[in-house]
Design a protein around this motif. Structure first.
Motif, PDB file in Angstrom:
ATOM      1  N   THR A  89       5.230   3.416  -8.218  1.00 36.12           N
ATOM      2  CA  THR A  89       4.586   3.402  -6.908  1.00 36.12           C
ATOM      3  C   THR A  89       3.079   3.501  -7.034  1.00 36.12           C
ATOM      4  O   THR A  89       2.338   2.754  -6.392  1.00 36.12           O
ATOM      5  N   ARG A  93      -0.154   0.487  -5.991  1.00 40.00           N
ATOM      6  CA  ARG A  93      -1.218   0.637  -4.999  1.00 40.00           C
ATOM      7  C   ARG A  93      -2.373  -0.319  -5.276  1.00 40.00           C
ATOM      8  O   ARG A  93      -3.145  -0.637  -4.371  1.00 40.00           O
ATOM      9  N   TYR A 150       5.203  -2.756  -2.100  1.00 39.76           N
ATOM     10  CA  TYR A 150       3.880  -2.964  -2.679  1.00 39.76           C
ATOM     11  C   TYR A 150       2.873  -3.374  -1.603  1.00 39.76           C
ATOM     12  O   TYR A 150       1.708  -2.997  -1.652  1.00 39.76           O
ATOM     13  N   LEU A 153       1.983  -0.213   0.387  1.00 38.87           N
ATOM     14  CA  LEU A 153       1.179   0.755  -0.355  1.00 38.87           C
ATOM     15  C   LEU A 153      -0.318   0.547  -0.167  1.00 38.87           C
ATOM     16  O   LEU A 153      -1.108   1.480  -0.327  1.00 38.87           O
ATOM     17  N   GLY A 158      -1.672   8.115  -1.836  1.00 37.63           N
ATOM     18  CA  GLY A 158      -0.591   8.474  -2.734  1.00 37.63           C
ATOM     19  C   GLY A 158       0.370   9.467  -2.104  1.00 37.63           C
ATOM     20  O   GLY A 158       1.592   9.304  -2.167  1.00 37.63           O
ATOM     21  N   SER A 161       2.466   7.849   0.595  1.00 41.79           N
ATOM     22  CA  SER A 161       3.529   7.006   0.036  1.00 41.79           C
ATOM     23  C   SER A 161       4.686   7.849  -0.472  1.00 41.79           C
ATOM     24  O   SER A 161       5.851   7.448  -0.377  1.00 41.79           O
TER      25      SER A 161
END
Length: 218
Positions: A89, A93, A150, A153, A158, A161
Protein backbone atom coordinates in the motif's frame (compact mmCIF):
# COMPACT_ATOMS: atom_id res chain seq x y z
CA UNK A 1 5.16 -7.72 -1.49
CA UNK A 2 2.09 -8.71 -3.52
CA UNK A 3 3.18 -12.33 -3.77
CA UNK A 4 4.22 -12.49 -0.11
CA UNK A 5 0.86 -11.04 0.95
CA UNK A 6 -1.14 -13.51 -1.16
CA UNK A 7 0.80 -16.66 -0.35
CA UNK A 8 1.05 -16.01 3.39
CA UNK A 9 -2.66 -15.10 3.45
CA UNK A 10 -3.62 -18.32 1.65
CA UNK A 11 -1.60 -20.66 3.87
CA UNK A 12 -2.57 -18.79 7.05
CA UNK A 13 -6.25 -19.49 6.48
CA UNK A 14 -5.59 -23.22 6.49
CA UNK A 15 -5.33 -22.96 10.28
CA UNK A 16 -7.36 -19.82 11.10
CA UNK A 17 -11.06 -19.10 11.10
CA UNK A 18 -12.37 -16.09 9.19
CA UNK A 19 -12.79 -13.68 12.09
CA UNK A 20 -9.45 -14.37 13.73
CA UNK A 21 -7.60 -14.19 10.42
CA UNK A 22 -9.25 -10.89 9.52
CA UNK A 23 -8.40 -9.38 12.91
CA UNK A 24 -4.72 -10.35 12.66
CA UNK A 25 -4.50 -9.19 9.03
CA UNK A 26 -6.08 -5.76 9.45
CA UNK A 27 -4.29 -5.10 12.74
CA UNK A 28 -0.96 -5.90 11.06
CA UNK A 29 -1.77 -3.65 8.11
CA UNK A 30 -2.71 -0.71 10.33
CA UNK A 31 0.29 -1.09 12.64
CA UNK A 32 2.70 -1.40 9.68
CA UNK A 33 1.44 1.72 7.92
CA UNK A 34 1.10 3.88 11.04
CA UNK A 35 4.57 2.89 12.32
CA UNK A 36 6.02 3.61 8.87
CA UNK A 37 4.40 7.05 8.97
CA UNK A 38 5.84 7.77 12.43
CA UNK A 39 9.32 6.54 11.45
CA UNK A 40 9.37 8.91 8.47
CA UNK A 41 8.63 11.83 10.80
CA UNK A 42 4.92 12.29 10.22
CA UNK A 43 2.99 13.06 13.39
CA UNK A 44 -0.63 12.12 13.96
CA UNK A 45 -3.06 14.59 15.47
CA UNK A 46 -5.02 13.43 18.54
CA UNK A 47 -8.19 13.42 16.42
CA UNK A 48 -6.49 11.02 13.98
CA UNK A 49 -5.59 8.64 16.78
CA UNK A 50 -9.18 8.87 18.02
CA UNK A 51 -10.64 8.15 14.58
CA UNK A 52 -8.32 5.18 14.05
CA UNK A 53 -9.19 3.80 17.50
CA UNK A 54 -12.96 4.12 16.96
CA UNK A 55 -12.78 2.49 13.52
CA UNK A 56 -10.64 -0.40 14.74
CA UNK A 57 -12.87 -0.89 17.78
CA UNK A 58 -15.84 -1.17 15.42
CA UNK A 59 -13.95 -3.71 13.34
CA UNK A 60 -13.12 -5.81 16.42
CA UNK A 61 -16.78 -5.67 17.48
CA UNK A 62 -17.77 -6.94 14.02
CA UNK A 63 -15.46 -9.98 14.06
CA UNK A 64 -15.77 -10.90 17.76
CA UNK A 65 -18.24 -13.79 17.14
CA UNK A 66 -15.70 -15.53 14.91
CA UNK A 67 -12.68 -15.13 17.15
CA UNK A 68 -10.81 -18.09 18.55
CA UNK A 69 -7.29 -18.76 19.79
CA UNK A 70 -5.11 -18.79 16.64
CA UNK A 71 -2.47 -21.36 15.87
CA UNK A 72 1.07 -20.00 16.09
CA UNK A 73 1.77 -20.82 12.44
CA UNK A 74 -1.43 -19.17 11.28
CA UNK A 75 -0.76 -16.10 13.42
CA UNK A 76 2.78 -15.67 12.05
CA UNK A 77 1.73 -16.18 8.43
CA UNK A 78 -1.19 -13.75 8.66
CA UNK A 79 1.01 -11.16 10.37
CA UNK A 80 3.54 -11.49 7.53
CA UNK A 81 0.68 -11.11 5.06
CA UNK A 82 -0.54 -7.92 6.77
CA UNK A 83 2.94 -6.40 6.89
CA UNK A 84 3.46 -7.20 3.19
CA UNK A 85 0.14 -5.59 2.24
CA UNK A 86 1.04 -2.55 4.34
CA UNK A 87 4.26 -2.05 2.39
CA UNK A 88 2.45 -2.78 -0.90
CA UNK A 89 0.00 0.00 0.00
CA UNK A 90 2.76 2.45 0.91
CA UNK A 91 4.55 1.72 -2.36
CA UNK A 92 1.34 2.33 -4.30
CA UNK A 93 1.00 5.89 -3.04
CA UNK A 94 3.60 6.97 -5.59
CA UNK A 95 1.98 5.22 -8.54
CA UNK A 96 1.54 7.40 -11.63
CA UNK A 97 0.04 4.59 -13.70
CA UNK A 98 -2.15 2.36 -11.48
CA UNK A 99 -3.23 0.02 -14.32
CA UNK A 100 0.30 -0.44 -15.66
CA UNK A 101 1.84 -0.81 -12.21
CA UNK A 102 -0.77 -3.35 -11.08
CA UNK A 103 -0.36 -5.36 -14.28
CA UNK A 104 3.43 -5.30 -13.92
CA UNK A 105 3.17 -6.35 -10.28
CA UNK A 106 1.05 -9.37 -11.23
CA UNK A 107 3.44 -10.32 -14.02
CA UNK A 108 6.42 -10.16 -11.66
CA UNK A 109 4.76 -12.63 -9.29
CA UNK A 110 4.62 -15.31 -12.02
CA UNK A 111 8.15 -16.71 -11.47
CA UNK A 112 7.37 -17.15 -7.76
CA UNK A 113 4.01 -18.74 -8.59
CA UNK A 114 5.72 -21.14 -11.00
CA UNK A 115 8.28 -22.17 -8.39
CA UNK A 116 5.56 -22.67 -5.79
CA UNK A 117 3.52 -24.72 -8.27
CA UNK A 118 6.45 -27.02 -9.00
CA UNK A 119 7.18 -27.53 -5.31
CA UNK A 120 3.56 -28.25 -4.36
CA UNK A 121 2.35 -30.07 -7.48
CA UNK A 122 2.26 -33.44 -5.73
CA UNK A 123 -0.27 -32.12 -3.22
CA UNK A 124 -2.38 -30.17 -5.69
CA UNK A 125 -5.93 -31.02 -6.67
CA UNK A 126 -6.94 -29.27 -9.86
CA UNK A 127 -10.35 -29.04 -11.49
CA UNK A 128 -11.49 -27.01 -14.47
CA UNK A 129 -14.01 -25.13 -12.36
CA UNK A 130 -11.45 -24.43 -9.65
CA UNK A 131 -8.87 -23.11 -12.10
CA UNK A 132 -11.43 -20.85 -13.82
CA UNK A 133 -12.68 -19.45 -10.51
CA UNK A 134 -9.12 -18.87 -9.30
CA UNK A 135 -8.16 -17.01 -12.48
CA UNK A 136 -11.30 -14.86 -12.45
CA UNK A 137 -11.11 -14.12 -8.71
CA UNK A 138 -7.36 -13.71 -8.38
CA UNK A 139 -6.31 -12.42 -11.77
CA UNK A 140 -9.29 -10.34 -12.88
CA UNK A 141 -11.44 -9.05 -10.02
CA UNK A 142 -8.55 -8.74 -7.55
CA UNK A 143 -6.43 -7.06 -10.21
CA UNK A 144 -9.16 -4.50 -10.87
CA UNK A 145 -9.59 -3.96 -7.14
CA UNK A 146 -5.86 -3.40 -6.61
CA UNK A 147 -5.77 -0.95 -9.52
CA UNK A 148 -8.66 1.05 -8.04
CA UNK A 149 -6.91 0.98 -4.67
CA UNK A 150 -3.76 2.48 -6.21
CA UNK A 151 -5.91 5.24 -7.74
CA UNK A 152 -7.55 5.93 -4.37
CA UNK A 153 -4.20 6.10 -2.58
CA UNK A 154 -3.33 9.29 -4.46
CA UNK A 155 -5.87 11.14 -2.32
CA UNK A 156 -5.15 9.48 1.04
CA UNK A 157 -2.43 9.86 3.63
CA UNK A 158 -0.75 6.73 4.91
CA UNK A 159 -2.82 6.67 8.09
CA UNK A 160 -6.03 7.33 6.19
CA UNK A 161 -5.28 4.46 3.82
CA UNK A 162 -4.69 2.15 6.79
CA UNK A 163 -8.01 2.98 8.44
CA UNK A 164 -10.13 3.19 5.28
CA UNK A 165 -9.30 -0.47 4.59
CA UNK A 166 -11.41 -1.40 7.62
CA UNK A 167 -14.40 -0.82 5.33
CA UNK A 168 -13.56 -4.06 3.50
CA UNK A 169 -15.16 -6.50 6.00
CA UNK A 170 -18.18 -4.18 6.31
CA UNK A 171 -18.67 -4.18 2.53
CA UNK A 172 -18.25 -7.96 2.49
CA UNK A 173 -20.83 -8.38 5.25
CA UNK A 174 -23.30 -6.09 3.48
CA UNK A 175 -22.72 -8.06 0.28
CA UNK A 176 -23.63 -11.20 2.19
CA UNK A 177 -26.89 -9.60 3.27
CA UNK A 178 -27.73 -8.40 -0.25
CA UNK A 179 -26.66 -11.39 -2.32
CA UNK A 180 -26.69 -14.49 -0.11
CA UNK A 181 -29.66 -13.74 2.16
CA UNK A 182 -27.57 -13.42 5.32
CA UNK A 183 -29.23 -11.76 8.31
CA UNK A 184 -28.82 -8.02 8.81
CA UNK A 185 -27.81 -8.07 12.47
CA UNK A 186 -27.65 -5.22 14.94
CA UNK A 187 -23.95 -6.05 15.36
CA UNK A 188 -23.33 -5.34 11.66
CA UNK A 189 -25.25 -2.06 11.86
CA UNK A 190 -23.46 -0.83 14.99
CA UNK A 191 -19.99 -1.91 13.87
CA UNK A 192 -20.53 -0.31 10.47
CA UNK A 193 -21.52 2.97 12.13
CA UNK A 194 -18.43 2.82 14.36
CA UNK A 195 -16.08 2.15 11.45
CA UNK A 196 -17.66 4.82 9.26
CA UNK A 197 -17.69 7.24 12.20
CA UNK A 198 -14.03 6.56 12.92
CA UNK A 199 -13.05 7.12 9.30
CA UNK A 200 -15.10 10.33 9.19
CA UNK A 201 -13.45 11.53 12.42
CA UNK A 202 -9.99 10.74 11.05
CA UNK A 203 -10.45 12.50 7.72
CA UNK A 204 -12.70 15.44 8.58
CA UNK A 205 -11.05 16.03 11.95
CA UNK A 206 -7.61 16.43 10.42
CA UNK A 207 -9.02 18.70 7.71
CA UNK A 208 -10.72 20.87 10.36
CA UNK A 209 -7.61 21.33 12.51
CA UNK A 210 -5.34 21.95 9.51
CA UNK A 211 -7.70 24.60 8.17
CA UNK A 212 -7.99 26.20 11.61
CA UNK A 213 -4.21 26.35 11.91
CA UNK A 214 -3.95 28.03 8.51
CA UNK A 215 -6.59 30.59 9.43
CA UNK A 216 -4.79 31.42 12.67
CA UNK A 217 -1.52 32.09 10.85
CA UNK A 218 -3.13 34.58 8.46
Amino acid sequence: MLFLYAIAFSFAYLSLNTGTGALILFASVQITIIVAELVTGKKLLPVEWLGAFIAFLGFVYLVIPGLSTPSLTGFILMTVSGVAWGFYTLAGRGSQNPLGDTTYNFVRTLPFVLILGLVSIQDSRLSTEGVILAVVSGGVTSGIGYMIWYIALAGLSGTQSAVVQLLVPVIAAIGGVLFTNETLSMRLVLSSLMILGGILTLISGKHFFVQRAKNQTK
